[in-house]
Design a protein around this motif. Structure first.
Motif, PDB file in Angstrom:
ATOM      1  N   HIS A  25       0.851  -1.186   0.000  1.00 32.48           N
ATOM      2  CA  HIS A  25       0.000   0.000   0.000  1.00 32.48           C
ATOM      3  C   HIS A  25       0.898   1.251   0.000  1.00 32.48           C
ATOM      4  O   HIS A  25       1.535   1.570   1.002  1.00 32.48           O
ATOM      5  CB  HIS A  25      -0.914   0.000   1.226  1.00 32.48           C
ATOM      6  N   ALA A  26       0.939   1.944  -1.130  1.00 33.22           N
ATOM      7  CA  ALA A  26       1.783   3.138  -1.278  1.00 33.22           C
ATOM      8  C   ALA A  26       0.902   4.356  -1.528  1.00 33.22           C
ATOM      9  O   ALA A  26      -0.323   4.244  -1.671  1.00 33.22           O
ATOM     10  CB  ALA A  26       2.764   2.947  -2.431  1.00 33.22           C
ATOM     11  N   LEU A  27       1.527   5.509  -1.587  1.00 29.07           N
ATOM     12  CA  LEU A  27       0.775   6.746  -1.790  1.00 29.07           C
ATOM     13  C   LEU A  27       0.047   6.758  -3.136  1.00 29.07           C
ATOM     14  O   LEU A  27      -0.978   7.424  -3.280  1.00 29.07           O
ATOM     15  CB  LEU A  27       1.717   7.950  -1.675  1.00 29.07           C
ATOM     16  N   ASP A  28       0.589   6.031  -4.113  1.00 28.62           N
ATOM     17  CA  ASP A  28      -0.039   6.026  -5.433  1.00 28.62           C
ATOM     18  C   ASP A  28      -1.003   4.856  -5.621  1.00 28.62           C
ATOM     19  O   ASP A  28      -1.480   4.607  -6.726  1.00 28.62           O
ATOM     20  CB  ASP A  28       1.031   6.015  -6.534  1.00 28.62           C
ATOM     21  N   GLY A  29      -1.296   4.127  -4.539  1.00 26.71           N
ATOM     22  CA  GLY A  29      -2.244   3.026  -4.637  1.00 26.71           C
ATOM     23  C   GLY A  29      -1.640   1.707  -4.178  1.00 26.71           C
ATOM     24  O   GLY A  29      -0.546   1.667  -3.623  1.00 26.71           O
ATOM     25  N   MET A  30      -2.363   0.632  -4.396  1.00 23.67           N
ATOM     26  CA  MET A  30      -1.918  -0.687  -3.961  1.00 23.67           C
ATOM     27  C   MET A  30      -1.264  -1.454  -5.096  1.00 23.67           C
ATOM     28  O   MET A  30      -1.727  -1.406  -6.245  1.00 23.67           O
ATOM     29  CB  MET A  30      -3.092  -1.495  -3.409  1.00 23.67           C
ATOM     30  N   HIS A  31      -0.179  -2.166  -4.762  1.00 25.15           N
ATOM     31  CA  HIS A  31       0.541  -2.974  -5.730  1.00 25.15           C
ATOM     32  C   HIS A  31       0.640  -4.400  -5.186  1.00 25.15           C
ATOM     33  O   HIS A  31       0.818  -4.595  -3.987  1.00 25.15           O
ATOM     34  CB  HIS A  31       1.937  -2.412  -5.981  1.00 25.15           C
ATOM     35  N   ILE A  32       0.535  -5.369  -6.066  1.00 23.49           N
ATOM     36  CA  ILE A  32       0.603  -6.770  -5.678  1.00 23.49           C
ATOM     37  C   ILE A  32       1.946  -7.360  -6.112  1.00 23.49           C
ATOM     38  O   ILE A  32       2.373  -7.179  -7.252  1.00 23.49           O
ATOM     39  CB  ILE A  32      -0.531  -7.591  -6.327  1.00 23.49           C
TER      40      ILE A  32
END
Length: 275
Positions: free
Chosen positions: A200-207
């Motif tokens: 979960h980063a500032l630019d959204g979620m990454h898998i």
């Protein structure tokens, strides 16, 4: 550079020190003082905007110290100007900087010492290859772990080894044929979803497909702490630690996300938050 003035910025939290250094610098026709900064935050903004050739940078300042200014410029992908460090602490044997930096000045700088420094500055800009030795301290400082400039100075003075940051600034997250580069400093928390990690980063979620243990080893423990078997939090995004009547603890992030803190990780979380 010999046909044009050397754009210079003076950074010091002491008004008299700034005025004294500026007055001395203005006696040299090829030096143009384009700005003064009273703290590290202003310095980052001004240096990014004006792109000076040379900066006289005080090391000991409240807020952002001189080392942290360089850290921040690197984080913002700004070019690092030629740095001359300024300090009031001769007890730290700042000549240790000679191995890495172009030069240093002890406050208050006298005219002769400043002249010596400016000779080095002119030689630097007059050298077509611009000796990379003069950048070594900048590179060293930019990768140092921790923010305690007093401790860094002490180690430099005593010739002690200084650990550089072994942790990546970017996580490369592969998704099929695409690779997304996520700045580590922008990661708020990570939790597990089966065999995958949700970043979960500032630019959204990454898998990403990685184990929690592998990620824990990759991330700087100064900022990232395991809060649960299935979660890691970035302390910089933590708003508060809350204890419930049941005895459970929860971390509340700045975006109001709530993460449960397991009993086995509670002491480590408290230590990270300096409680």
């Amino acid at each position: 550079m010999s046909e044009q003035k050397i754009k210079t910025v003076v950074v010091d939290d002491e008004p008299l020190a700034r005025k004294g250094l500026r007055t001395r610098l203005e006696r040299h026709a090829d030096i143009e003082v384009v700005a003064e900064c009273q703290n590290g935050v202003d310095a980052v903004s001004v240096i990014s905007k004006l792109r000076p050739d040379l900066v006289f940078l005080d090391i000991q300042m409240p807020g952002l110290n001189g080392f942290q200014v360089i850290h921040k410029l690197r984080e913002l992908h700004q070019p690092i100007p030629l740095i001359v460090f300024v300090t009031a602490y001769d007890s730290y044997a700042i000549k240790a900087f000679d191995v890495h930096a172009l030069d240093y000045l002890l406050k208050p700088a006298d005219d002769e010492r400043l002249r010596e420094t400016l000779v080095k500055v002119r030689n630097y800009f007059g050298n077509q290859h611009q000796d990379e030795q003069s950048r070594k301290l900048v590179d060293l400082v930019a990768d140092l772990t921790g923010d305690d400039c007093e401790e860094i100075l002490r180690k430099l003075a005593n010739g002690e080894a200084i650990e550089t940051n072994p942790y990546p600034d970017v996580l490369a997250i592969k998704d099929g044929s695409e690779v997304t580069r996520v700045a580590v400093q922008d990661i708020q928390w990570i939790d597990a979803a089966g065999d995958y990690m949700c970043v979960h980063a500032l630019d959204g979620m990454h898998i990403m497909r990685k184990t929690m243990k592998e990620l824990e080893q990759e991330l700087n423990p100064q900022w990232f702490v395991r809060v649960h078997r299935s979660a890691i939090a970035n302390i910089r995004f933590v708003k508060k630690l809350v204890s419930h009547i049941s005895g459970e603890y929860h971390l509340i992030l700045q975006n109001d996300t709530e993460l449960k803190v397991s009993r086995s990780h509670r002491d480590k979380v408290k230590a990270a938050m300096k409680m």
